[in-house]
Design a protein around this motif. Structure first.
Motif, short mmCIF file in Angstrom:
data_model
loop_
_atom_site.label_atom_id
_atom_site.label_comp_id
_atom_site.label_asym_id
_atom_site.label_seq_id
_atom_site.Cartn_x
_atom_site.Cartn_y
_atom_site.Cartn_z
N ALA A 161 0.83 -1.21 0.00
CA ALA A 161 0.00 0.00 0.00
C ALA A 161 0.86 1.25 0.00
N VAL A 162 2.01 1.18 0.68
CA VAL A 162 2.93 2.32 0.69
C VAL A 162 3.45 2.57 -0.72
N ALA A 163 3.84 1.52 -1.42
CA ALA A 163 4.36 1.67 -2.79
C ALA A 163 3.29 2.22 -3.72
N LEU A 167 4.84 5.50 -4.89
CA LEU A 167 5.47 5.26 -6.19
C LEU A 167 4.48 4.58 -7.13
N PRO A 168 3.35 5.19 -7.40
CA PRO A 168 2.31 4.54 -8.19
C PRO A 168 2.74 4.17 -9.60
N LYS A 173 2.70 -1.37 -12.13
CA LYS A 173 3.15 -2.17 -13.27
C LYS A 173 3.80 -3.48 -12.84
N THR A 174 3.93 -3.70 -11.55
CA THR A 174 4.62 -4.89 -11.05
C THR A 174 3.76 -6.14 -11.24
N ASP A 270 12.48 4.32 -4.31
CA ASP A 270 12.25 5.51 -3.48
C ASP A 270 11.50 6.57 -4.28
N ASN A 271 10.90 7.50 -3.54
CA ASN A 271 10.13 8.58 -4.19
C ASN A 271 10.94 9.86 -4.36
#
Length: 401
Positions: A161-163, A167-168, A173-174, A270-271
């Motif tokens: 959820a953090v990602a 980092l949407p 796309k993962t 990382d963002n």
């Protein structure tokens, strides 16, 4: 939680990656909060190599078994036993192991909170605000809570959820595979041929069209599981078949667990501001083997070191060092394993040849050297040459299976 309190870092997720990151930061003198939801256990064979035991000071009492050999089983039931010379692979119960890691982090000074991450906000001055549901009492009641923090480590597993929030562009796309296992109690009278110090790895398309099935001893219990990226494939049916083949169909089932597993490391962790990922959230599960505990803990350590450097210097570019250092150390291994899985796991004919290759002593030695020590072995160049020509013979169909 005290809403006026600002932490140096909040670690979301208390698995091996998150607990290790929290421990590392607390030892560095940082004010860190470790947020973990209750009852979270992922399907895992529970194997940890000597490198992990050594690097992260894992006490012997956490090892429920010590595997001293591996058995590779082909689609035709050809069996190749590979001894682990002069060593062993430790086996852990993730429920106990993960909790020990969290307690170690707390003993080092991390503040433990049981709750579920909801979202990442910003204060008027841009400081990150982590909002979550905090568990209170003994009846799983929750209340809304939030804390301010200078940095966030997202170690909340695959489909983090953090990602997805921080980092949407990369998280959405993962790709993932599904893994499933059953923890069963070892029967009072084990089945014929059972060896509590041997890990069985079964390569058969009916058990997984693109991975393998496993039967791993855990002392008084066993982990029996499989995984696949193929939609619609029955993981439960495959595990039932694997249990029957192993003579464990009637064994008492203690737990059933399933979870998504990432296919490869994310292209960015990382963002560029104050968030960095670790563990499954960063995609660090090894192709072909599915190994994740060592890579999760190493990634958690690197994430903590990157955050500590960012906090010390105020330079957010330090966060990118976590992925850079990880890929420098293990990127080549992940690449090789990815190619191996794509080719050798694609059909039963190739699986048969792959298991046949595993009979080779050079292959066995170099494989276990790499697994046990987490680095490609370059000290035996002639062994690599011999393996190359043997592989080519198998690829061209010139070698006997």
């Amino acid at each position: 939680m005290d809403a006026n309190e600002t932490f140096d870092a909040v670690v979301v997720g208390g698995g091996p990656a998150g607990a290790t990151a929290a421990h590392e930061l607390a030892q560095a003198g940082r004010r860190v909060l470790l947020l973990d939801r209750a009852g979270r256990i992922k399907p895992c064979g529970g194997a940890i190599p000597p490198r992990l035991i050594r690097d992260f000071a894992i006490p012997d009492e956490l090892l429920v078994a010590k595997a001293r050999s591996a058995r590779m089983v082909s689609p035709s039931d050809a069996r190749v036993d590979i001894p682990i010379d002069n060593g062993f692979v430790g086996m852990v119960d993730r429920e106990v192991f993960d909790e020990w890691l969290r307690r170690r982090a707390a003993a080092a000074g991390a503040v433990r909170v049981t709750g579920t991450f909801e979202r990442l906000d910003r204060d008027a001055d841009g400081t990150a605000v982590v909002r979550f549901r905090q568990r209170v009492g003994a009846k799983d009641e929750t209340v809304p809570a939030f804390v301010r923090t200078r940095a966030v480590i997202g170690a909340d597993g695959a489909k983090s959820a953090v990602a997805r929030q921080a980092l949407p562009d990369v998280a959405e796309k993962t790709k993932y595979v599904s893994a499933y296992h059953e923890i069963v109690r070892k029967p009072d009278v084990p089945p014929a041929g059972y060896d509590g110090s041997r890990c069985d790895v079964v390569y058969r398309g009916s058990l997984s069209p693109d991975f393998y099935g496993w039967v791993f001893p855990h002392g008084e219990t066993l982990s029996i599981g499989t995984g696949s990226a193929e939609k619609g494939f029955s993981l439960r049916g495959a595990v039932a078949a694997l249990r029957a083949d192993a003579g464990l169909a009637g064994a008492e089932t203690l737990r059933r667990e399933g979870a998504p597993i990432p296919l490869k490391p994310l292209p960015r962790w990382d963002n560029g501001r104050d968030v960095v990922l670790a563990g499954d959230a960063a995609g660090v599960v090894a192709p072909a083997s599915g190994e994740g505990i060592y890579y999760a803990m190493y990634g958690g350590q690197l994430a903590a070191q990157a955050v500590d450097q960012m906090l010390a210097t105020g330079d957010a570019r330090a966060l990118a060092q976590a992925r850079k250092r990880f890929m420098k150390a293990h990127g080549r291994v992940f690449w090789v394993l990815g190619i191996m899985q794509h080719f050798w796991y694609s059909s039963d004919k190739r699986r048969e040849r792959f298991v046949s290759i595993c009979k080779d002593k050079d292959v066995q030695t170099l494989t276990f050297d790499a697994y046990m020590n987490k680095q490609l072995v370059r000290k035996k160049p002639m062994a690599h040459v011999r393996i190359f020509f043997k592989d080519m013979a198998h690829l061209l169909g010139l070698a006997r299976v």
